[in-house]
Design a protein around this motif. Structure first.
Motif, PDB file in Angstrom:
ATOM      1  N   GLN A  25      -9.149   1.727  -2.230  1.00 41.81           N
ATOM      2  CA  GLN A  25      -8.796   0.746  -2.801  1.00 41.81           C
ATOM      3  C   GLN A  25      -9.929   0.021  -3.790  1.00 41.81           C
ATOM      4  N   ARG A  37      -6.806   2.616  12.454  1.00 44.61           N
ATOM      5  CA  ARG A  37      -7.015   2.735  10.792  1.00 44.61           C
ATOM      6  C   ARG A  37      -8.665   2.176  10.773  1.00 44.61           C
ATOM      7  N   ARG A  40      -3.135   6.211  -2.398  1.00 43.37           N
ATOM      8  CA  ARG A  40      -2.871   6.658  -0.925  1.00 43.37           C
ATOM      9  C   ARG A  40      -2.315   8.098  -1.375  1.00 43.37           C
ATOM     10  N   GLY A  55      -6.834   6.715   1.859  1.00 45.71           N
ATOM     11  CA  GLY A  55      -6.433   6.091   0.754  1.00 45.71           C
ATOM     12  C   GLY A  55      -7.997   5.387  -0.007  1.00 45.71           C
ATOM     13  N   GLU A 110       0.746  -1.121   0.035  1.00 45.12           N
ATOM     14  CA  GLU A 110      -0.136   0.055   0.016  1.00 45.12           C
ATOM     15  C   GLU A 110       0.770   1.449   0.026  1.00 45.12           C
ATOM     16  N   ARG A 111       1.938   1.096   0.786  1.00 39.12           N
ATOM     17  CA  ARG A 111       2.669   2.586   1.043  1.00 39.12           C
ATOM     18  C   ARG A 111       3.804   2.700   0.016  1.00 39.12           C
ATOM     19  N   ASN A 131      -2.694   9.211   6.591  1.00 38.67           N
ATOM     20  CA  ASN A 131      -2.860   8.807   5.132  1.00 38.67           C
ATOM     21  C   ASN A 131      -4.390   8.379   4.756  1.00 38.67           C
ATOM     22  N   GLY A 136      -0.988  11.252   1.719  1.00 37.79           N
ATOM     23  CA  GLY A 136      -0.735  11.436   3.104  1.00 37.79           C
ATOM     24  C   GLY A 136       0.292  12.526   3.448  1.00 37.79           C
ATOM     25  N   ASP A 169      -5.108   0.772  -5.934  1.00 38.69           N
ATOM     26  CA  ASP A 169      -4.729   1.200  -4.577  1.00 38.69           C
ATOM     27  C   ASP A 169      -4.178   2.525  -4.781  1.00 38.69           C
TER      28      ASP A 169
END
Length: 734
Positions: A641, A586, A649, A639, A72-73, A637, A651, A647
């Motif tokens: 999906q 989260r 994101r 995001g 993801e990051r 962040n 941040g 995906d």
């Protein structure tokens, strides 16, 4: 014990349990028959990280950055991968994660010396006891997940336990035929990256080869770098209950990264300049071997045996020693007839010499560990008992010369006497035991670690002179008992409330004990180790669907803390206290509303509301804030999906103002080493796309997208943080 003898002994020891332990554990023929009947009940051997399988019972704070989070990051380096972890402060004055600086809960982040770094449980420092400097961290490409442990479970690991530990868990070998992946990455600042991983596996185990190369321009001008690594990993299932894992690695770095910052005037003129960068260099070679034997004797007993060996050599060359000495501009240190007043320019640097600092390190260790599930006194329990033997050797040298020919290390060694020549030998024995008692919704975990360390230091030359006085040889013995105790309560579904306390320990640093002012004048002070008492109270929960939260209140009381005092120097700051609170959470709205379109918000925040010296000393003032201990660190962040495999994101990361010295100096000095570091906020984003059913992934990441110019460090002068970095790539899995 010689290196070759150790390797042979380690190999033999890894296989000995396979031959000896069945007889020990099951004895006579009837027991063997029973074992054969029971083996279908025994789960297959699995290899995990340092955290136990039962995470709910862990009586302290921890964070796991798994493979999904890494995708993801899309972090560029370890630095970005850890930025959103509560309690962590990273000073990014170096190039793209090389020589990473990680501080936990207000501790000095310089070269991560207060945070234990491990790869699959093996220490990563140059020398874990004598020189715990992180000039190498496992490349992000090889990592499956990252474990960050800050609570009382640290008694099982060492030697650095004052702040916390980070374990990089590498990817396992394939288990079902041929598999691997190839990744190509390009970006601005002339960045290029290539990573290939391929292996083959089956019921017998597997073999995997991993190769990578990364190169590009660094943060400042003339700071190009090139790193290469080759790793071979094998897993062999000797029986249904026994597994042998072997890993061999070779890493090399060739960079022109200067360790010297800028004076205040230079920084104001051009933050990204490095006048001597074309000639300054840092070179690092690292060879490593790790063996692990895991023997699942039955459902309740597992014997894990680890042996490791690391041989590394690093050398650096610099032409500026003290920045800003010419009214805020730097002078080249050693030039023909210059007497230290030649202005630092690229043209002048080509004509001058400087100082080389070649250093070699090797260490090895052997560690058997027994994990036992038992019900002594009628209480269900998990026990861990282990021992580690560790030896290391360090050789620190320095050569200087005042002509261009001295830019070559071989020439400098052949044509000058060593300015410094120090040998440090360490023998360390560690003993540890821990037991977790399960009482309904409660789990109680007492533990203890004993560190028995002997440092032997031999100073042959210092201050450019021969040292043969009684003070040039010294032996420093340290034995420390480090208890810990933690409690966890799981009376609410998917929720753990925990509390713990443990004694922290950081060994003395022999390289910081040396003082010399001429021939036969060296004095070794044999400082005491740093010790701390670490308390925490916290909660982690997934009680609500799609929502995960954690919060930890921590308090660290230091008896003897060592802090930086600029220019790579260190002082003893006496007693200090660090206390604060961490939050992380989260929310996945896709899970809450049961939809494949997921919008998520993820964030962390650390408020270090107290980080101060408690008593006046010759070098510190009670009430002053610790260096490089920002009050506020935050990351958030947002995001999205999409079910087709997208995906995205975006941040921000925020770090508040910092002091950089024990005096809390606010006025900037001409050399740039005094003054504050203003707060800064960085904008980051990433996009990943892997079409459903496809073996190809596409990604694009950007850090500091607003291209904010910010000050990252004042160690050895002013160092600017990284400018905008964007990179994209393609990964193909097969």
């Amino acid at each position: 014990m010689s290196r070759n003898s150790f390797i042979r002994a380690a190999l033999a020891a890894s296989f000995m349990p396979a031959m000896a332990m069945p007889t020990l554990a099951f004895g006579e023929e009837e027991s063997k028959k029973k074992a054969a009947t029971d083996k279908q009940k025994i789960a297959p051997v699995t290899v995990t990280g340092i955290l136990p399988d039962n995470l709910e019972a862990v009586p302290g704070s921890f964070n796991v950055i798994d493979e999904k989070a890494l995708e993801e990051r899309r972090p560029f380096s370890i630095q970005e991968a850890l930025n959103s972890t509560p309690g962590i402060h990273i000073v990014g004055e170096n190039s793209f994660g090389l020589g990473v600086n990680i501080g936990l809960r207000g501790l000095d982040p310089r070269r991560t010396s207060r945070t234990l770094l491990l790869e699959d449980g093996m220490p990563l420092f140059l020398a874990p006891y004598a020189d715990p400097s992180a000039h190498y961290t496992t490349p992000i490409d090889r990592i499956q997940r990252i474990e960050v442990v800050k609570g009382s479970g640290q008694v099982l690991y060492g030697p650095q336990t004052v702040g916390g530990m980070i374990n990089f868990v590498t990817k396992p070998v394939p288990r079902d035929g041929f598999a691997g992946n190839v990744t190509a990455t390009v970006g601005n600042n002339d960045f290029q990256g290539f990573h290939a991983n391929a292996g083959f596996g089956g019921e017998w185990g597997g073999v995997m080869v991993d190769a990578l190369q990364k190169k590009g321009d660094g943060i400042r001008k003339n700071h190009d770098f090139d790193i290469r690594e080759l790793t071979v990993k094998g897993q062999f299932n000797l029986t249904e209950r026994q597994t042998l894992i072997a890993k061999v690695g070779y890493y090399e770095e060739d960079s022109h990264i200067s360790e010297t910052g800028l004076g205040s005037v230079e920084y104001a003129e051009d933050k990204f300049q490095a006048p001597s960068g074309n000639n300054d260099k840092f070179e690092y070679d690292r060879k490593s071997l790790q063996l692990q034997h895991i023997f699942q004797m039955n459902d309740n007993i597992k014997l894990s045996t680890q042996a490791y060996y690391v041989d590394s050599f690093r050398t650096s060359f610099r032409q500026i020693n003290d920045p800003g000495t010419l009214g805020g501009r730097s002078a080249l240190e050693r030039c023909p007839g210059g007497n230290g007043v030649v202005p630092a320019t690229e043209a002048n640097a080509e004509l001058c010499g400087g100082r080389h600092r070649p250093r070699s390190y090797d260490y090895f260790g052997f560690e058997p560990r027994l994990d036992i599930k038992h019900s002594t006194f009628g209480i269900e329990s998990d026990a861990v008992i282990g021992f580690r033997y560790h030896e290391e050797q360090s050789r620190r040298r320095q050569f200087r010369g005042g002509t261009a020919a001295f830019q070559d290390l071989s020439f400098a060694q052949a044509n000058s006497l060593a300015r410094e020549d120090i040998a440090i030998d360490v023998v360390a024995k560690s003993y540890y035991a821990q037991n977790t008692f399960y009482l309904g919704n409660w789990s109680l975990t007492p533990g203890i670690r004993v560190e028995d360390v002997r440092f032997k230091t031999d100073v042959a030359r210092a201050d450019g002179e021969v040292q043969n006085n009684p003070g040039s040889n010294s032996t420093n013995n340290q034995t420390k008992v480090l208890p810990g105790f933690g409690v966890a309560w799981n009376g609410i579904a998917n929720t753990t409330i925990f509390s713990g306390v443990h004694k922290g320990f950081a060994p003395p640093r022999p390289d910081r004990d040396l003082e010399a002012s001429g021939p036969n004048s060296v004095v070794l002070s044999n400082t005491k180790p740093e010790e701390s008492t670490n308390w925490e109270l916290g909660m982690r929960s997934r009680y609500f669907t799609g929502v995960s939260v954690e919060s930890t209140l921590f308090y660290t009381d230091f008896d003897q803390i060592v802090v930086g005092d600029g220019g790579g120097r260190f002082i003893n700051g006496g007693k200090s206290v660090q206390s604060g609170i961490e939050f992380a959470g989260r929310v996945d709205f896709g899970k809450i509303y049961n939809t494949p379109h997921n919008v998520y918000v993820q964030g962390s925040y650390t408020n270090l509301f107290e980080a101060k010296f408690k008593k006046d000393t010759a070098d510190t003032t009670a009430g002053n804030r610790l260096p490089y201990a920002p009050r506020d660190i935050a990351s958030i962040n947002v995001g999205y999906q999409h079910p087709v495999g997208l995906d995205a994101r975006i941040g921000v990361d925020y770090v508040s103002k910092q002091f950089v010295d024990a005096d809390n100096t606010r006025t900037e000095s001409l050399d740039g080493q005094e003054g504050t570091i203003p707060s800064y906020t960085l904008l980051n984003a990433s996009v990943n796309f892997r079409p459903v059913g496809s073996k190809v992934s596409y990604f694009l990441s950007g850090y500091n997208l607003a291209d904010k110019e910010y000050l990252a460090s004042r160690v050895d002068g002013m160092a600017v943080g990284r400018a905008r970095q964007v990179f994209g790539g393609v990964r193909f899995d097969f």
